[in-house]
Design a protein around this motif. Structure first.
Motif, PDB file in Angstrom:
ATOM      1  N   ASN A  19       0.840  -1.197   0.000  1.00  0.00           N
ATOM      2  CA  ASN A  19       0.000   0.000   0.000  1.00  0.00           C
ATOM      3  C   ASN A  19       0.873   1.245   0.000  1.00  0.00           C
ATOM      4  OD1 ASN A  19      -2.598  -1.266   0.197  1.00  0.00           O
ATOM      5  ND2 ASN A  19      -2.051  -1.815   2.281  1.00  0.00           N
ATOM      6  N   GLN A  20       0.358   2.320  -0.524  1.00  0.00           N
ATOM      7  CA  GLN A  20       1.121   3.571  -0.545  1.00  0.00           C
ATOM      8  C   GLN A  20       1.217   4.193   0.831  1.00  0.00           C
ATOM      9  OE1 GLN A  20      -1.070   5.826  -3.490  1.00  0.00           O
ATOM     10  NE2 GLN A  20       0.591   5.562  -4.945  1.00  0.00           N
ATOM     11  N   ASN A  21       0.129   4.140   1.574  1.00  0.00           N
ATOM     12  CA  ASN A  21       0.081   4.788   2.882  1.00  0.00           C
ATOM     13  C   ASN A  21      -0.169   3.744   3.959  1.00  0.00           C
ATOM     14  OD1 ASN A  21       0.134   7.498   1.739  1.00  0.00           O
ATOM     15  ND2 ASN A  21      -1.914   7.032   1.023  1.00  0.00           N
ATOM     16  N   GLY A  22       0.399   3.986   5.109  1.00  0.00           N
ATOM     17  CA  GLY A  22       0.167   3.090   6.228  1.00  0.00           C
ATOM     18  C   GLY A  22      -0.926   3.628   7.129  1.00  0.00           C
ATOM     19  N   GLY A  23      -1.285   2.843   8.105  1.00  0.00           N
ATOM     20  CA  GLY A  23      -2.273   3.285   9.078  1.00  0.00           C
ATOM     21  C   GLY A  23      -3.622   2.627   8.856  1.00  0.00           C
ATOM     22  N   HIS A  24      -4.650   3.263   9.445  1.00  0.00           N
ATOM     23  CA  HIS A  24      -5.986   2.675   9.442  1.00  0.00           C
ATOM     24  C   HIS A  24      -7.061   3.760   9.361  1.00  0.00           C
ATOM     25  CE1 HIS A  24      -4.784   3.472  13.613  1.00  0.00           C
ATOM     26  NE2 HIS A  24      -6.050   3.825  13.776  1.00  0.00           N
ATOM     27  N   VAL A  25      -8.284   3.344   9.159  1.00  0.00           N
ATOM     28  CA  VAL A  25      -9.426   4.261   9.142  1.00  0.00           C
ATOM     29  C   VAL A  25      -9.541   4.877  10.538  1.00  0.00           C
ATOM     30  CG1 VAL A  25     -11.951   4.360   8.980  1.00  0.00           C
ATOM     31  CG2 VAL A  25     -10.645   2.972   7.347  1.00  0.00           C
ATOM     32  N   PRO A  26      -9.701   6.202  10.633  1.00  0.00           N
ATOM     33  CA  PRO A  26      -9.822   6.844  11.953  1.00  0.00           C
ATOM     34  C   PRO A  26     -10.953   6.222  12.775  1.00  0.00           C
ATOM     35  CG  PRO A  26      -9.589   8.499  10.236  1.00  0.00           C
ATOM     36  CD  PRO A  26      -9.772   7.172   9.542  1.00  0.00           C
ATOM     37  N   GLY A  27     -10.625   5.891  14.014  1.00  0.00           N
ATOM     38  CA  GLY A  27     -11.604   5.307  14.918  1.00  0.00           C
ATOM     39  C   GLY A  27     -11.726   3.798  14.830  1.00  0.00           C
ATOM     40  N   ALA A  28     -11.089   3.175  13.839  1.00  0.00           N
ATOM     41  CA  ALA A  28     -11.167   1.720  13.704  1.00  0.00           C
ATOM     42  C   ALA A  28     -10.401   1.046  14.828  1.00  0.00           C
ATOM     43  CB  ALA A  28     -10.608   1.278  12.354  1.00  0.00           C
ATOM     44  N   VAL A  29     -10.955  -0.044  15.321  1.00  0.00           N
ATOM     45  CA  VAL A  29     -10.247  -0.855  16.306  1.00  0.00           C
ATOM     46  C   VAL A  29      -9.602  -2.027  15.582  1.00  0.00           C
ATOM     47  CG1 VAL A  29     -11.703  -0.192  18.255  1.00  0.00           C
ATOM     48  CG2 VAL A  29     -12.299  -2.194  16.910  1.00  0.00           C
ATOM     49  N   ASN A  30      -8.503  -2.487  16.106  1.00  0.00           N
ATOM     50  CA  ASN A  30      -7.751  -3.566  15.478  1.00  0.00           C
ATOM     51  C   ASN A  30      -8.070  -4.891  16.141  1.00  0.00           C
ATOM     52  OD1 ASN A  30      -4.346  -4.652  15.357  1.00  0.00           O
ATOM     53  ND2 ASN A  30      -5.773  -4.709  13.686  1.00  0.00           N
ATOM     54  N   VAL A  31      -8.608  -5.827  15.370  1.00  0.00           N
ATOM     55  CA  VAL A  31      -8.806  -7.202  15.808  1.00  0.00           C
ATOM     56  C   VAL A  31      -8.228  -8.070  14.700  1.00  0.00           C
ATOM     57  CG1 VAL A  31     -10.431  -9.004  16.478  1.00  0.00           C
ATOM     58  CG2 VAL A  31     -10.938  -6.614  17.038  1.00  0.00           C
ATOM     59  N   ASN A  32      -6.997  -8.481  14.862  1.00  0.00           N
ATOM     60  CA  ASN A  32      -6.322  -9.309  13.866  1.00  0.00           C
ATOM     61  C   ASN A  32      -7.130 -10.586  13.651  1.00  0.00           C
ATOM     62  OD1 ASN A  32      -4.614 -11.013  12.404  1.00  0.00           O
ATOM     63  ND2 ASN A  32      -2.782 -10.337  13.484  1.00  0.00           N
ATOM     64  N   TRP A  33      -7.449 -10.876  12.404  1.00  0.00           N
ATOM     65  CA  TRP A  33      -8.259 -12.059  12.097  1.00  0.00           C
ATOM     66  C   TRP A  33      -7.643 -13.329  12.662  1.00  0.00           C
ATOM     67  CZ3 TRP A  33      -6.633 -16.260   9.269  1.00  0.00           C
ATOM     68  CH2 TRP A  33      -5.440 -16.111   8.549  1.00  0.00           C
ATOM     69  N   GLU A  34      -6.313 -13.374  12.753  1.00  0.00           N
ATOM     70  CA  GLU A  34      -5.664 -14.576  13.276  1.00  0.00           C
ATOM     71  C   GLU A  34      -5.935 -14.781  14.769  1.00  0.00           C
ATOM     72  OE1 GLU A  34      -1.677 -13.756  11.696  1.00  0.00           O
ATOM     73  OE2 GLU A  34      -1.929 -15.593  10.513  1.00  0.00           O
ATOM     74  N   ASP A  35      -6.278 -13.705  15.470  1.00  0.00           N
ATOM     75  CA  ASP A  35      -6.584 -13.823  16.893  1.00  0.00           C
ATOM     76  C   ASP A  35      -7.947 -14.457  17.151  1.00  0.00           C
ATOM     77  OD1 ASP A  35      -4.145 -12.666  17.456  1.00  0.00           O
ATOM     78  OD2 ASP A  35      -4.971 -10.655  17.750  1.00  0.00           O
ATOM     79  N   THR A  36      -8.742 -14.642  16.096  1.00  0.00           N
ATOM     80  CA  THR A  36     -10.049 -15.275  16.263  1.00  0.00           C
ATOM     81  C   THR A  36      -9.960 -16.793  16.171  1.00  0.00           C
ATOM     82  OG1 THR A  36     -10.615 -15.173  13.900  1.00  0.00           O
ATOM     83  CG2 THR A  36     -11.193 -13.250  15.258  1.00  0.00           C
ATOM     84  N   MET A  37      -8.731 -17.287  15.911  1.00  0.00           N
ATOM     85  CA  MET A  37      -8.539 -18.718  15.705  1.00  0.00           C
ATOM     86  C   MET A  37      -7.457 -19.268  16.627  1.00  0.00           C
ATOM     87  SD  MET A  37      -8.533 -18.635  11.576  1.00  0.00           S
ATOM     88  CE  MET A  37      -9.490 -20.103  11.264  1.00  0.00           C
ATOM     89  N   THR A  38      -7.488 -20.577  16.801  1.00  0.00           N
ATOM     90  CA  THR A  38      -6.426 -21.225  17.553  1.00  0.00           C
ATOM     91  C   THR A  38      -5.178 -21.263  16.681  1.00  0.00           C
ATOM     92  OG1 THR A  38      -7.041 -23.423  16.743  1.00  0.00           O
ATOM     93  CG2 THR A  38      -8.062 -22.679  18.810  1.00  0.00           C
ATOM     94  N   GLN A  39      -4.051 -21.445  17.296  1.00  0.00           N
ATOM     95  CA  GLN A  39      -2.792 -21.534  16.560  1.00  0.00           C
ATOM     96  C   GLN A  39      -2.592 -22.971  16.089  1.00  0.00           C
ATOM     97  OE1 GLN A  39      -1.046 -18.697  15.846  1.00  0.00           O
ATOM     98  NE2 GLN A  39      -2.851 -17.817  16.808  1.00  0.00           N
ATOM     99  N   GLY A  40      -1.696 -23.160  15.144  1.00  0.00           N
ATOM    100  CA  GLY A  40      -1.416 -24.496  14.632  1.00  0.00           C
ATOM    101  C   GLY A  40      -1.884 -24.639  13.201  1.00  0.00           C
ATOM    102  N   ASP A  41      -1.542 -25.770  12.614  1.00  0.00           N
ATOM    103  CA  ASP A  41      -1.869 -26.009  11.211  1.00  0.00           C
ATOM    104  C   ASP A  41      -3.369 -26.058  10.964  1.00  0.00           C
ATOM    105  OD1 ASP A  41       0.789 -26.073  10.544  1.00  0.00           O
ATOM    106  OD2 ASP A  41       0.948 -28.254  10.745  1.00  0.00           O
ATOM    107  N   ALA A  42      -4.104 -26.672  11.867  1.00  0.00           N
ATOM    108  CA  ALA A  42      -5.556 -26.769  11.722  1.00  0.00           C
ATOM    109  C   ALA A  42      -6.199 -25.686  12.585  1.00  0.00           C
ATOM    110  CB  ALA A  42      -6.048 -28.151  12.127  1.00  0.00           C
TER     111      ALA A  42
END
Length: 168
Positions: A116-139
């Protein structure tokens, strides 16, 4: 999308469509959302854990490719699942509305541009990394609804809010 799904044997009267992948659910989730958007809500589900979990459980596999009969699919897009830029800008910062950035924390703060050309996020957006919604590991398996509800509530994302979600 109509001929593509019809050629795959997916019609408006399909009983149940189960989607899976081998990439931690990323492709399956996108396909799930697409099918819901085009009118197959309540007919589509994701195999939790995907193909890696299927294999870990030593379930039967095949290399045969099914040849479904072609059917007719008529797209019925659900516009309520999308938000326009104008709508987003109008609703930012208003009570009852929240924005979620599902990228990594480094992408969220602008340290990782990922092309991307610019970094950052939409003002007021909260960060919830999609990977944090899942368990770790291959499955990777989605965390329990209770765990996810608590995680989202901790970020101010409660069921009484309309939530707009974005990533790359």
């Amino acid at each position: 999308i109509e001929p593509l799904l019809g050629d795959l044997g997916i019609g408006n009267d399909s009983v149940r469509i189960i989607i899976y992948d081998d990439s931690r659910g990323v492709a399956a989730a996108r396909a799930f959302w697409t099918l819901e958007y085009f009118g197959l809500k309540d007919k589509v589900a994701i195999l939790n854990g995907g193909f890696p979990k299927w294999q870990q459980e030593n379930r039967e596999t095949t290399q045969l490719t099914p040849k479904p009969d072609k059917v007719t699919f008529t797209a019925r897009p659900d516009a309520s699942l999308l938000t326009s830029l104008d709508s987003l800008l109008t609703r930012l910062g208003k009570p009852g509305f929240a924005v979620v950035d599902t990228r990594s924390s480094k992408e969220y703060v602008g340290e990782d541009l990922r092309g991307n050309q610019n970094g950052g996020h939409v003002p007021g957006a909260v960060n919830v990394n999609w990977e944090d919604t899942m368990t770790q590991g291959d499955a990777a398996i989605w965390k329990t609804p209770e765990t996810l509800s608590a995680m989202y509530a901790g970020k101010g994302l409660t069921k009484d809010k309309t939530v707009a979600v974005y990533c790359q």
